[in-house]
Write an enzyme that holds these catalytic residues in place. Structure first.
Site, PDB file in Angstrom:
ATOM      1  N   GLY A   1       0.847  -1.192   0.000  1.00 16.00           N
ATOM      2  CA  GLY A   1       0.000   0.000   0.000  1.00 16.00           C
ATOM      3  C   GLY A   1       0.878   1.236   0.000  1.00 16.00           C
TER       4      GLY A   1
ATOM      5  N   SER B   1      -0.172   3.874   5.304  1.00 14.79           N
ATOM      6  CA  SER B   1      -1.353   3.006   5.228  1.00 14.79           C
ATOM      7  C   SER B   1      -1.368   1.945   6.331  1.00 14.79           C
ATOM      8  CB  SER B   1      -1.426   2.339   3.847  1.00 14.79           C
ATOM      9  OG  SER B   1      -0.315   1.488   3.649  1.00 14.79           O
ATOM     10  N   GLY B   2      -0.342   1.939   7.167  1.00 14.64           N
ATOM     11  CA  GLY B   2      -0.330   0.989   8.282  1.00 14.64           C
ATOM     12  C   GLY B   2       0.359  -0.320   7.960  1.00 14.64           C
TER      13      GLY B   2
ATOM     14  N   GLU C   1      10.271  -2.949   4.071  1.00 14.14           N
ATOM     15  CA  GLU C   1      10.799  -2.118   2.978  1.00 14.14           C
ATOM     16  C   GLU C   1      11.193  -2.986   1.778  1.00 14.14           C
ATOM     17  OE1 GLU C   1      10.442   0.987   3.533  1.00 14.14           O
ATOM     18  OE2 GLU C   1      11.358   1.669   5.399  1.00 14.14           O
TER      19      GLU C   1
ATOM     20  N   GLN D   1      10.343  -3.046  -1.172  1.00 14.62           N
ATOM     21  CA  GLN D   1      10.482  -2.366  -2.473  1.00 14.62           C
ATOM     22  C   GLN D   1      11.923  -1.967  -2.786  1.00 14.62           C
ATOM     23  OE1 GLN D   1       9.068  -0.882   0.197  1.00 14.62           O
ATOM     24  NE2 GLN D   1      10.050   1.093   0.471  1.00 14.62           N
TER      25      GLN D   1
HETATM   26  P1  ADP Z   1       3.288   2.593   6.645  1.00 14.38           P
HETATM   27  O1  ADP Z   1       4.239   1.525   7.138  1.00 14.38           O
HETATM   28  O2  ADP Z   1       2.286   2.065   5.648  1.00 14.38           O
HETATM   29  O3  ADP Z   1       3.968   3.848   6.150  1.00 14.38           O
HETATM   30  P2  ADP Z   1       2.731   2.944   9.439  1.00 14.38           P
HETATM   31  O4  ADP Z   1       2.273   1.606   9.976  1.00 14.38           O
HETATM   32  O5  ADP Z   1       4.158   3.328   9.698  1.00 14.38           O
HETATM   33  O6  ADP Z   1       2.379   3.048   7.896  1.00 14.38           O
HETATM   34  O7  ADP Z   1       1.837   4.122  10.061  1.00 14.38           O
HETATM   35  C1  ADP Z   1       0.437   4.087  10.116  1.00 14.38           C
HETATM   36  C2  ADP Z   1       0.013   5.201  11.079  1.00 14.38           C
HETATM   37  O8  ADP Z   1       0.337   6.471  10.512  1.00 14.38           O
HETATM   38  C3  ADP Z   1      -1.469   5.299  11.351  1.00 14.38           C
HETATM   39  O9  ADP Z   1      -1.912   4.418  12.356  1.00 14.38           O
HETATM   40  C4  ADP Z   1      -1.608   6.750  11.803  1.00 14.38           C
HETATM   41  O10 ADP Z   1      -1.317   6.847  13.173  1.00 14.38           O
HETATM   42  C5  ADP Z   1      -0.487   7.461  11.062  1.00 14.38           C
HETATM   43  N1  ADP Z   1      -0.913   8.305   9.931  1.00 14.38           N
HETATM   44  C6  ADP Z   1      -0.364   9.508   9.607  1.00 14.38           C
HETATM   45  N2  ADP Z   1      -0.894  10.006   8.474  1.00 14.38           N
HETATM   46  C7  ADP Z   1      -1.821   9.112   8.047  1.00 14.38           C
HETATM   47  C8  ADP Z   1      -2.706   9.039   6.909  1.00 14.38           C
HETATM   48  N3  ADP Z   1      -2.748   9.995   5.975  1.00 14.38           N
HETATM   49  N4  ADP Z   1      -3.503   7.960   6.789  1.00 14.38           N
HETATM   50  C9  ADP Z   1      -3.475   6.985   7.726  1.00 14.38           C
HETATM   51  N5  ADP Z   1      -2.659   6.991   8.806  1.00 14.38           N
HETATM   52  C10 ADP Z   1      -1.835   8.029   8.981  1.00 14.38           C
END
Ligand code: ADP
Length: 201
Positions: free
Chosen positions: A16, A20-21, A90, A92
């Site tokens: 994602g 996106s978590g 990571e 990618q």
């Molecule tokens: P990823 O690994 O996909 O970059 P993370 O698991 O590190 O995502 O982070 C997800 C967390 O980021 C969410 O639980 C929320 O606290 C925070 N967050 C900040 N900006 C956003 C956003 N635009 N949409 C969803 N979550 C966000």
């Protein structure tokens, strides 16, 4: 996602856009495996050739310790025979060799989880992720929240003019956007070539 435990191993992908978590979901699956007393090894991309101690850290500051590697083939030397779950964050950033390595580990009976961005800031497929998604048994696509309108967001908008595929940064450099508010740069595969637009009137 329901996982049926069989004798063989398998590959799970968590993909994602940024925010996106993906890291939270990876950490959740790893914590549950640790509660089940599974033997777990965690790897993340690192830019130099040493095996540094590192952590998977989410934007919400959840974290788990792991090892940073730059060459995905090193995993085959570092994974213990007794390890039951191998996690790679990571995904990618690694070369296509990640396909061979993850399939080898799964064929040895291990559960392999790879988290990574499926698209880069242009909306183009990112590194080996599309191919990994094809060979995985389970693919979870996560969506973030669009910072322009609050809808589900599938894209990562770069807020600076840099044109390299990889520019490390977070809140100040990127934000999540839905398809209505994502503004793909010129190099994006999602941009219609001018000639096609003209032909369509
Ligand atoms: P990823 O690994 O996909 O970059 P993370 O698991 O590190 O995502 O982070 C997800 C967390 O980021 C969410 O639980 C929320 O606290 C925070 N967050 C900040 N900006 C956003 C956003 N635009 N949409 C969803 N979550 C966000």
């Amino acid at each position: 996602m329901q996982i049926i435990n069989g004798k063989s191993g398998w590959i799970e992908i968590i993909c994602g856009p940024m925010f996106s978590g993906k890291s939270e979901e990876l950490i959740k699956r790893l914590r549950r495996a640790q509660i089940a007393k599974r033997r777990v090894q965690i790897f993340k991309h690192g830019s130099d050739s040493r095996y540094d101690a590192t952590s998977i850290v989410s934007h919400s500051q959840m974290s788990l310790p792991g090892v940073a590697i730059s060459d995905i083939n090193d995993i085959l030397k570092l994974v213990d025979d007794r390890t039951e779950l191998v996690a790679i964050d990571e995904g990618q950033f690694f070369t296509d060799d990640i396909l061979v390595v993850t399939n080898k580990l799964a064929n040895q009976g291990k559960r392999v989880i790879v988290a990574g961005l499926d698209m880069d800031y242009m909306g183009n497929p990112f590194g080996p992720m599309p191919k990994l998604m094809c060979s995985a048994e389970y693919v979870s696509k996560q969506l973030a929240i669009c910072m322009s309108c609050g809808d589900p967001a599938n894209f990562t908008q770069r807020l600076t003019q840099a044109t390299e595929q990889v520019v490390v940064g977070a809140d100040e450099t990127y934000e999540a956007r839905c398809r209505l508010h994502f503004e793909p740069p010129e190099e994006s595969l999602l941009q219609k070539p001018e000639s096609a637009e003209k032909a369509n009137g």
